[in-house]
Structures are given as C-alpha cells and as structure tokens.
Design an enzyme around this catalytic site. Structure first.
Site, PDB file in Angstrom:
ATOM      1  N   LYS A   1      41.209  33.849  49.911  1.00 28.48           N
ATOM      2  CA  LYS A   1      41.394  35.101  50.674  1.00 28.48           C
ATOM      3  C   LYS A   1      40.632  35.045  51.996  1.00 28.48           C
ATOM      4  O   LYS A   1      41.107  35.549  53.008  1.00 28.48           O
ATOM      5  CB  LYS A   1      40.930  36.306  49.855  1.00 28.48           C
ATOM      6  CG  LYS A   1      41.879  36.658  48.717  1.00 28.48           C
ATOM      7  CD  LYS A   1      41.491  37.964  48.064  1.00 28.48           C
ATOM      8  CE  LYS A   1      42.314  38.229  46.815  1.00 28.48           C
ATOM      9  NZ  LYS A   1      41.809  39.337  46.018  1.00 28.48           N
TER      10      LYS A   1
ATOM     11  N   LYS B   1      51.654  31.204  43.079  1.00 23.64           N
ATOM     12  CA  LYS B   1      51.865  32.234  42.061  1.00 23.64           C
ATOM     13  C   LYS B   1      52.520  33.481  42.656  1.00 23.64           C
ATOM     14  O   LYS B   1      52.357  33.769  43.857  1.00 23.64           O
ATOM     15  CB  LYS B   1      50.554  32.579  41.353  1.00 23.64           C
ATOM     16  CG  LYS B   1      49.568  33.275  42.222  1.00 23.64           C
ATOM     17  CD  LYS B   1      48.417  33.877  41.439  1.00 23.64           C
ATOM     18  CE  LYS B   1      47.611  34.697  42.431  1.00 23.64           C
ATOM     19  NZ  LYS B   1      46.536  35.471  42.019  1.00 23.64           N
TER      20      LYS B   1
ATOM     21  N   LYS C   1      51.036  40.162  44.531  1.00 28.12           N
ATOM     22  CA  LYS C   1      51.275  41.439  45.211  1.00 28.12           C
ATOM     23  C   LYS C   1      51.072  41.295  46.713  1.00 28.12           C
ATOM     24  O   LYS C   1      51.624  42.052  47.499  1.00 28.12           O
ATOM     25  CB  LYS C   1      50.281  42.497  44.709  1.00 28.12           C
ATOM     26  CG  LYS C   1      50.431  42.877  43.269  1.00 28.12           C
ATOM     27  CD  LYS C   1      49.448  44.017  42.951  1.00 28.12           C
ATOM     28  CE  LYS C   1      48.918  43.907  41.557  1.00 28.12           C
ATOM     29  NZ  LYS C   1      47.461  43.775  41.454  1.00 28.12           N
TER      30      LYS C   1
HETATM   31  P1  TYM Z   1      45.329  41.551  39.617  1.00 25.47           P
HETATM   32  O1  TYM Z   1      45.468  42.980  39.962  1.00 25.47           O
HETATM   33  O2  TYM Z   1      45.546  40.527  40.673  1.00 25.47           O
HETATM   34  O3  TYM Z   1      46.294  41.179  38.422  1.00 25.47           O
HETATM   35  C1  TYM Z   1      46.300  41.912  37.206  1.00 25.47           C
HETATM   36  C2  TYM Z   1      46.523  40.948  36.044  1.00 25.47           C
HETATM   37  O4  TYM Z   1      47.751  40.222  36.238  1.00 25.47           O
HETATM   38  C3  TYM Z   1      47.510  38.821  36.155  1.00 25.47           C
HETATM   39  N1  TYM Z   1      48.395  38.142  37.102  1.00 25.47           N
HETATM   40  C4  TYM Z   1      49.281  37.199  36.773  1.00 25.47           C
HETATM   41  N2  TYM Z   1      49.595  36.650  35.589  1.00 25.47           N
HETATM   42  C5  TYM Z   1      50.581  35.703  35.574  1.00 25.47           C
HETATM   43  N3  TYM Z   1      51.248  35.314  36.677  1.00 25.47           N
HETATM   44  C6  TYM Z   1      50.976  35.838  37.893  1.00 25.47           C
HETATM   45  N4  TYM Z   1      51.648  35.460  38.965  1.00 25.47           N
HETATM   46  C7  TYM Z   1      49.947  36.834  37.969  1.00 25.47           C
HETATM   47  N5  TYM Z   1      49.424  37.565  38.987  1.00 25.47           N
HETATM   48  C8  TYM Z   1      48.483  38.352  38.441  1.00 25.47           C
HETATM   49  C9  TYM Z   1      46.049  38.654  36.550  1.00 25.47           C
HETATM   50  O5  TYM Z   1      45.532  37.446  36.025  1.00 25.47           O
HETATM   51  C10 TYM Z   1      45.427  39.879  35.929  1.00 25.47           C
HETATM   52  O6  TYM Z   1      45.134  39.652  34.567  1.00 25.47           O
HETATM   53  N6  TYM Z   1      40.419  40.746  39.458  1.00 25.47           N
HETATM   54  C11 TYM Z   1      41.532  41.269  38.708  1.00 25.47           C
HETATM   55  C12 TYM Z   1      41.379  42.713  38.289  1.00 25.47           C
HETATM   56  C13 TYM Z   1      40.139  43.021  37.523  1.00 25.47           C
HETATM   57  C14 TYM Z   1      39.894  42.690  36.171  1.00 25.47           C
HETATM   58  C15 TYM Z   1      38.610  43.218  35.877  1.00 25.47           C
HETATM   59  C16 TYM Z   1      40.628  42.012  35.214  1.00 25.47           C
HETATM   60  C17 TYM Z   1      39.046  43.695  37.990  1.00 25.47           C
HETATM   61  N7  TYM Z   1      38.130  43.824  36.983  1.00 25.47           N
HETATM   62  C18 TYM Z   1      38.046  43.053  34.619  1.00 25.47           C
HETATM   63  C19 TYM Z   1      40.046  41.853  33.960  1.00 25.47           C
HETATM   64  C20 TYM Z   1      38.775  42.367  33.678  1.00 25.47           C
HETATM   65  C21 TYM Z   1      42.785  41.183  39.576  1.00 25.47           C
HETATM   66  O7  TYM Z   1      42.738  41.131  40.774  1.00 25.47           O
HETATM   67  O8  TYM Z   1      43.933  41.286  38.902  1.00 25.47           O
END
Ligand code: TYM
Length: 335
Positions: A117, A199, A202
């Site tokens: 990022k 991947k 968003k």
């Molecule tokens: P975020 O918002 O990017 O994504 C949410 C969840 O979706 C999964 N994910 C994917 N899985 C498979 N293929 C993809 N292309 C893909 N894109 C996203 C992510 O692995 C995630 O599980 N940092 C985290 C949010 C967070 C969090 C936490 C998660 C903040 N605190 C505590 C678990 C525990 C994030 O940005 O997820």
C-alpha cells in the site's frame, strides 16, 4: 485470562471500504457463517482501519451500515453472533496505544500489505497505515478468540498478533490467548477477474476485476463476459493457467460440484460455453443474499438495534480484557 475463557470463541472483521465482493465472501464470511454455530462469535465492521486510507465521510458512513447489513444477509445470525462496529467499542483504540508501546518498529516494517500500500500511496502514507496491524492485533486479542477465520492475505497480520500476544505474556504474565488462523483452502485467495495473478480486491480501480455481492445480474454477466481467459481448449484446475483456475474454483465452490466432475464436464469446452454457466451459478448464488439484504435494510431501525446491542456485548468482553491489561502494565485504575 477471562473467567469465560473456557468458551470457544471466534473473532473476525472486514473493512467498510467500497463493496464486499466474492473474495470477501468465499475467503471469510461464509466461514464465519459456518463458525457461528460452533463458537461464541464476534464479527466486527472495522471502520477505524478504513480511515488508514483517505475516505469520503459520507461514503464511509454508508459503507459501514452496508457492510454490517451484508454480514446479516450472508447468514450471520445476530442472535447467535455479536455483530458490531469497531469504533463503537473504545477499547480497540485504547488497547492499540498500549500494544504500540510494546511492538518494535521493525516488526511492522516487514508487513507485506503495508509495503504494497505504501508504494501505491507514495507521500500519502500516514502513521495509521503503518500501525494498522497493531489495531488488528487489538481487535483480535481483546476477545481472547481461539480461531480467527480469514483469507490467505491476512496470515502475516495474524502471525504478528500472536507475536505481540506472546511478548506481552512473557513480560507481564499470561494474559492473552494465542489465536489460531483459520484459513480454509478453497476460496482463501480469490483472484481478480482481470488478472489471475493478483487477488480480487475492493481497492482495485477497475470494478470489472471483482464481483460485488450486490451486483445486478447484468453487472455479473458483463464482468464474467469480459473476464480474462486463455486460449487453451478444455478447462482444468491447472495453477499454470491462473485465470482458468480461478474461474473454475469460483464455479466449484458456488455449485458444490467436485473438481473431478467439473473437469470432466468441461474437458472439451472453451470459455465461450463455460462463461454463461458460471454467470448463472453466480447470479443464482447471490440472489438470496441480495433479497435478504433488501429485507434487512428495509426495516427502519433494525440494523441499528443489532449494532447497538452488539456494541454493548462486545464492549463487555473487550473491557474485561483491557482492564486486565491496564492492571498488568501498572496503570492506576480510574479513581
Ligand atoms: P478485508 O476487509 O480486506 O477483507 C475481509 C476478509 O476477506 C478476506 N479477503 C479475501 N479472501 C479471499 N480472496 C480474496 N480476494 C480476498 N480479499 C479479502 C480477507 O482475508 C479478510 O478475511 N485487516 C482485515 C480486517 C480486519 C480483521 C481484524 C480481520 C481488521 N481487524 C481482525 C480479522 C481479525 C482486512 O483488511 O480485511
């Protein structure tokens, strides 16, 4: 550890940036739905994390509600699981400060997502983005979860949360449970429709790269039609054909058919025949989620009541852990 630590717990979250997509659903949310029957579950909309990149305030507000509604629409049952907004539980931010003071800078400098990022943002990188993984560690550790269901891309952040927990426990005595990542192989890394080597995300500038959970049938048809493919006849789960592998995997998970059955069905077929079938499977799969989404958002005050209740329940658990942490660190209790 907390008095209720014998209960098996799970915690996870997603950022309210843009729209939740099929990657979020297949990598994370469908596993949460599964886990909620076995664990005391906490599912959070991590709005403070979203602030680490510039956000339009009105859109952030709308996306926070939309994300929570999509959790429910996807099958999270608010009577079983606690659904809440991160910034409604002040313990997350407070705990981040306390854990910051224990986390070496070089642990954060190693974080792949930060590095990726930071390259994209250039001079716009703020301290929050650097500190993002410590906030995530706080999210998790405050709930003493046994497992954290996430997609593959969050693995390094979870390892960091474990390292921070271990360091705290070593210095101040057993306080945090070391959580296990729960990464199911299938769907752990759903790839972009435009490039099978990156991947689905968003933040990808092209909306054609992802299928959003709220996309219309026309959107989905168009995106799949324009999805990148290769010129090989016959579809196989071949990692050397990343686009083909990705589309077949999506088809496999959503249709529930086995890889063997799928490979034999599409052995002599090209993408021209496959894409309309994939479109139909995706559209049919998302239909009930979209219907439920409309129901959840149509009822005035319903979602707000779920989030209010969730914040109270989450606040109790997080507050208990934070109180313990404060005491271990030697902070004077409020007088
Ligand atoms: P975020 O918002 O990017 O994504 C949410 C969840 O979706 C999964 N994910 C994917 N899985 C498979 N293929 C993809 N292309 C893909 N894109 C996203 C992510 O692995 C995630 O599980 N940092 C985290 C949010 C967070 C969090 C936490 C998660 C903040 N605190 C505590 C678990 C525990 C994030 O940005 O997820």
């Amino acid at each position: 550890m907390s008095a209720t630590s014998s209960v098996r717990r799970t915690f996870s979250g997603a950022q309210p940036t843009g729209q939740l997509h099929l990657g979020n659903y297949l990598g994370a949310i469908r596993n949460w739905v599964h886990e909620q029957s076995q664990y005391e579950s906490y599912f959070c909309v991590v709005d403070l994390h979203a602030l680490t990149i510039p956000q339009d305030p009105r859109e952030l507000h709308a996306a926070t509600l939309r994300t929570a509604a999509l959790y429910i629409a996807s099958g999270i049952d608010p009577d079983r699981a606690t659904v809440f907004v991160q910034s409604h539980v002040g313990a997350h931010a407070e705990s981040t400060w306390l854990l910051n003071c224990l986390t070496p800078m070089n642990w954060l400098e190693r974080m792949i997502q930060y590095k990726e990022k930071a390259v994209k943002l250039g001079e716009d990188v703020n301290i929050g983005l650097f500190d993002y993984p410590v906030l995530m560690a706080s999210d998790i550790l405050l709930y003493q979860p046994h497992v954290v269901p996430v997609g593959e891309d969050q693995k390094q952040h979870l390892e960091l949360a474990r390292d921070i927990a271990r360091r705290f426990n070593d210095r101040f005595g057993e306080t945090f449970r070391l959580p296990e990542p729960l990464i199911r192989k299938e769907g752990a890394r759903v790839m972009s429709l435009q490039d099978g080597t990156t991947k689905m995300s968003k933040s990808d500038p092209s909306d054609l790269s992802r299928i959003n959970l709220l996309d219309t049938a026309d959107d989905i048809r168009n995106k799949i039609k324009r999805a990148k493919t290769d010129a090989v006849l016959g579809l196989t789960f071949d990692p050397a054909r990343p686009e083909c592998y990705n589309l077949l995997t999506i088809y496999q998970i959503l249709s529930g058919e086995s890889p063997e059955a799928i490979e034999s069905q599409f052995a002599g077929v090209g993408f021209g025949k496959f894409k309309p079938l994939l479109t139909e499977v995706v559209v049919e799969f998302l239909k009930p989620i979209q219907t439920r989404y409309r129901e959840v958002t149509a009822e005035p005050g319903h979602l707000e009541a779920i989030l209010r209740d969730g914040a109270i329940r989450a606040g109790q658990v997080a507050g208990e852990t934070l109180g313990n942490v404060r005491q271990k660190l030697g902070l004077l209790a409020p007088l």
